[in-house]
Design a protein around this motif. Structure first.
Motif, mmCIF file in Angstrom:
data_model
loop_
_atom_site.group_PDB
_atom_site.id
_atom_site.type_symbol
_atom_site.label_atom_id
_atom_site.label_comp_id
_atom_site.label_asym_id
_atom_site.label_seq_id
_atom_site.Cartn_x
_atom_site.Cartn_y
_atom_site.Cartn_z
ATOM 1 N N SER A 124 -17.283 -43.279 3.391
ATOM 2 C CA SER A 124 -16.435 -42.302 2.705
ATOM 3 C C SER A 124 -17.113 -41.801 1.440
ATOM 4 O O SER A 124 -17.674 -42.593 0.667
ATOM 5 N N HIS A 169 -15.793 -38.021 5.368
ATOM 6 C CA HIS A 169 -16.092 -39.175 6.208
ATOM 7 C C HIS A 169 -17.353 -38.934 7.032
ATOM 8 O O HIS A 169 -17.520 -37.876 7.636
ATOM 9 N N LYS A 222 -12.589 -34.437 4.805
ATOM 10 C CA LYS A 222 -12.156 -35.769 4.377
ATOM 11 C C LYS A 222 -13.280 -36.566 3.717
ATOM 12 O O LYS A 222 -13.019 -37.617 3.113
#
Length: 249
Positions: free
Chosen positions: A232, A222, A220
């Protein structure tokens, strides 16, 4: 800190182990007595450890290299280590200096096995090392110093979680354990001071203190920080961090 005793005469080495360990304990050193004593084993252990360490070396080692040559190689990996020569060859002292091994002291083997005469020599050297260690440990903790307008900001590097470039402005946000600061400085200028501690500076818009990273989700993109912030990144960007971690495995 590791303590190495390199002597190819086993009775002498074992006796030195006992004498030196007792004095280290009495002077309250925080140490580990290394089992390695042969030159190749000593160097392999030094490469895998962090200094400064203490080395008691016999000059006349009957091995592939002598004590002076071993000390020279040790200096490549532990430049701040404390080298002490334990030897009967006092005539070789000038050679230790010309080899630029920077010895902390010399202990003569003339009094080997005579505890009353030998122990004071060991203790004197260890007391010198203890004083020098105290000075090394008193070195101020690395800081980030920023002059931004009328603001003079000094922050311990260990307190910084991350630095973030504010897009469109020549401005950076510095996030610490307790608060955040906005400074009118280019992020690359700040990164130039983040060369110690455990910072990852390969992102274009961020500098991360990896000691403050809690979790990373590479799928992702993250990165969760210790203060709860979730940063992010694109998949292409997060690959840089993945590649770094892979080199540390």
């Amino acid at each position: 800190m590791k303590v190495f005793i390199s002597d190819d005469q086993e009775p002498q080495r074992l006796w030195l182990n006992d004498i030196i360990a007792a004095q280290l304990d009495d002077l309250h050193f925080n140490y580990e007595l290394a089992s390695a004593w042969q030159p190749a084993d000593v160097l392999a252990t030094v490469k895998a450890s962090t200094g400064p360490n203490i080395y008691f070396l016999d000059i006349v080692l009957q091995r592939e290299i002598n004590g002076i040559q071993l000390a020279s190689k040790i200096r490549d990996y532990d430049p701040d280590g404390f080298i002490v020569y334990v030897t009967i060859r006092d005539d070789m002292m000038p050679e230790t200096l010309s080899a630029m091994t920077t010895p902390t002291g010399f202990i003569s083997k003339t009094n080997m096995f005579d505890r009353d005469r030998f122990i004071p020599q060991v203790r004197q050297v260890l007391q010198v090392i203890k004083k020098r260690l105290a000075k090394l440990q008193a070195i101020p903790e690395p800081t980030l110093t920023i002059h931004s307008g009328a603001l003079l900001l000094t922050i311990k590097l260990t307190d910084i979680l991350y630095c973030e470039k504010i897009h469109g402005l020549r401005t950076t946000r510095i996030v610490t354990d307790s608060q955040a600061y906005i400074v009118h400085k280019n992020l690359n200028t700040i990164k130039a001071q983040l060369t110690t501690a455990h910072f990852f500076n390969d992102f274009q818009s961020y500098a991360l203190n990896l000691d403050k990273v809690v979790t990373v989700d590479f799928n992702k993109g993250h990165v969760n920080m210790l203060n709860g912030d979730c940063l992010s990144f694109s998949r292409g960007t997060i690959k840089k961090l993945r590649a770094y971690y892979q080199t540390q495995e």
